[in-house]
Write an enzyme that holds these catalytic residues in place. Structure first.
Site, PDB file in Angstrom:
ATOM      1  N   HIS A 113       0.828  -1.201   0.000  1.00 19.47           N
ATOM      2  CA  HIS A 113       0.000   0.000   0.000  1.00 19.47           C
ATOM      3  C   HIS A 113       0.868   1.260   0.000  1.00 19.47           C
ATOM      4  CE1 HIS A 113       0.985  -0.543   4.247  1.00 19.47           C
ATOM      5  NE2 HIS A 113       0.714   0.740   4.433  1.00 19.47           N
ATOM      6  N   ASP A 115       0.537   5.076   1.697  1.00 14.93           N
ATOM      7  CA  ASP A 115      -0.192   5.555   2.863  1.00 14.93           C
ATOM      8  C   ASP A 115      -1.367   6.467   2.516  1.00 14.93           C
ATOM      9  OD1 ASP A 115       1.294   4.185   4.760  1.00 14.93           O
ATOM     10  OD2 ASP A 115       2.751   5.807   5.015  1.00 14.93           O
ATOM     11  N   HIS A 263       4.656   0.286   0.014  1.00 18.83           N
ATOM     12  CA  HIS A 263       5.463  -0.534   0.914  1.00 18.83           C
ATOM     13  C   HIS A 263       4.641  -1.693   1.465  1.00 18.83           C
ATOM     14  CE1 HIS A 263       3.689   2.709   3.356  1.00 18.83           C
ATOM     15  NE2 HIS A 263       3.645   1.834   4.353  1.00 18.83           N
ATOM     16  N   ARG A 280       5.124   6.574  13.583  1.00 21.17           N
ATOM     17  CA  ARG A 280       5.112   7.175  12.256  1.00 21.17           C
ATOM     18  C   ARG A 280       4.604   8.602  12.312  1.00 21.17           C
ATOM     19  NH1 ARG A 280       0.940   5.022   7.945  1.00 21.17           N
ATOM     20  NH2 ARG A 280      -0.197   6.891   8.600  1.00 21.17           N
TER      21      ARG A 280
END
Length: 327
Positions: A113, A115, A263, A280
């Site tokens: 995916h 983000d 990723h 994150r």
């Protein structure tokens, strides 16, 4: 391809042929000179994801570092339990995820995916800091979406240039209707239409901007044609040649260009009883534009930036009532 050291002292060591470089010569625990920030941005644009080893920084330093590259978003459109004093940080914590969602897996999205592409303005970049990772397993893999596009035969590039796709949370996953995750998705739906090929706003490169995690279907073709074309594009973006795999250690940091990469979270931890905690931060992105000038359109949901959407605020405000109802 040789290792380079910039005049500002930033060391850039490529780690694979199409994507990824390890960075040396910088200390992220202190404010960086403007020249180093510029050199890091240049390395990011070239290599799509850059890695920093052994940078044992705290929450505040991570937020400050992220802010040197753009506006820092709140944690996530569906995160209703922010870290006190640090609403910008999204914990990637398997025990927390399992407790909140009742699903035994190591990450929020376990397919390839990019983000938050369900938003009309997906993040420009993401920065992930490892705090407590296992001594084996738990690698993350990135792929270069520009290389994937350029690797298509010319007729397929021409076809992809004019296509549009819908992106939404839960596009290819089914969660129990009464699960906390399903309720958060329903309370704050995010759905957008993006060009299948995105023109990078800084480099002008074209990237194959689809991913198995959030792309539901192509527009203006039949369902069968959509499935076949997406299967072809997904196979292209996940070819091993365009990828790099990163072995985490505590204190390591990855910084990726979310406009040109996808990723894959770890695939080897769900059966193991190990802790894995990372944090994150994300950088507010712009609205994608295709080669034909088409700008992404929002179907449901708000911009993903500093201010939380009203639906998410209401969901958080209702949290005590929801918890009482579940007792």
């Amino acid at each position: 391809m040789a290792n380079t050291t910039t005049p500002s002292g930033v060391q850039v060591q490529p780690v694979s042929g199409f994507i990824g470089a390890e960075i040396g010569g910088v200390d992220l625990s202190t404010p960086l000179p403007d020249a180093q920030v510029a050199d890091l941005r240049a390395a990011l644009l070239k290599w799509k994801v850059i890695f920093f080893r052994g940078q044992h920084i705290d929450h505040a330093a991570q937020v400050a570092f992220t802010a040197r590259f753009g506006e820092v978003t709140y944690a996530h459109p569906h995160e209703d339990e922010p870290i006190p004093d640090f609403p910008q940080l999204l914990p990637i914590d398997r025990s927390r995820y399992e407790k909140r969602n009742g699903l035994r897996r190591a990450s929020y999205e376990n397919r390839w995916h990019t983000d938050v592409t369900a938003a009309i303005n997906p993040p420009a970049g993401s920065i992930l800091r490892a705090v407590n990772v296992p001594s084996f397993g738990g690698d993350t893999t990135w792929t270069n979406l520009v290389a994937a596009y350029e690797g298509l035969p010319a007729p397929l590039r021409a076809l992809a240039d004019g296509l549009k796709a819908e992106h939404r949370f839960g596009a290819r996953a089914r969660y129990p209707a009464d699960s906390a995750l399903a309720k958060r998705l329903a309370a704050n739906p995010l759905v957008s239409i993006h060009p299948v090929v995105r023109v990078h706003p800084e480099t002008g490169e074209r990237a194959l901007f689809v991913n198995p995690g959030f792309t539901s279907h192509l527009l203006d073709v039949s369902p069968s044609q959509s499935d076949q074309l997406l299967d072809l594009f997904f196979e292209q973006v996940t070819k091993p040649a365009y990828t790099t795999r990163f072995r985490w250690h505590n204190g390591d940091i990855a910084f990726w260009d979310n406009r040109a990469t996808a990723h894959l979270a770890p695939q080897d931890l769900d059966h193991l009883d190990v802790a894995r905690v990372l944090y994150r931060t994300t950088i507010t992105g712009d609205v994608p534009v295709g080669p034909d000038g088409f700008r992404s359109q929002s179907v449901e949901g708000a911009f993903f930036g500093v201010a939380e959407p009203e639906a998410l605020k209401q969901y958080k405000a209702q949290k005590p009532a929801r918890e009482t109802a579940l007792v």
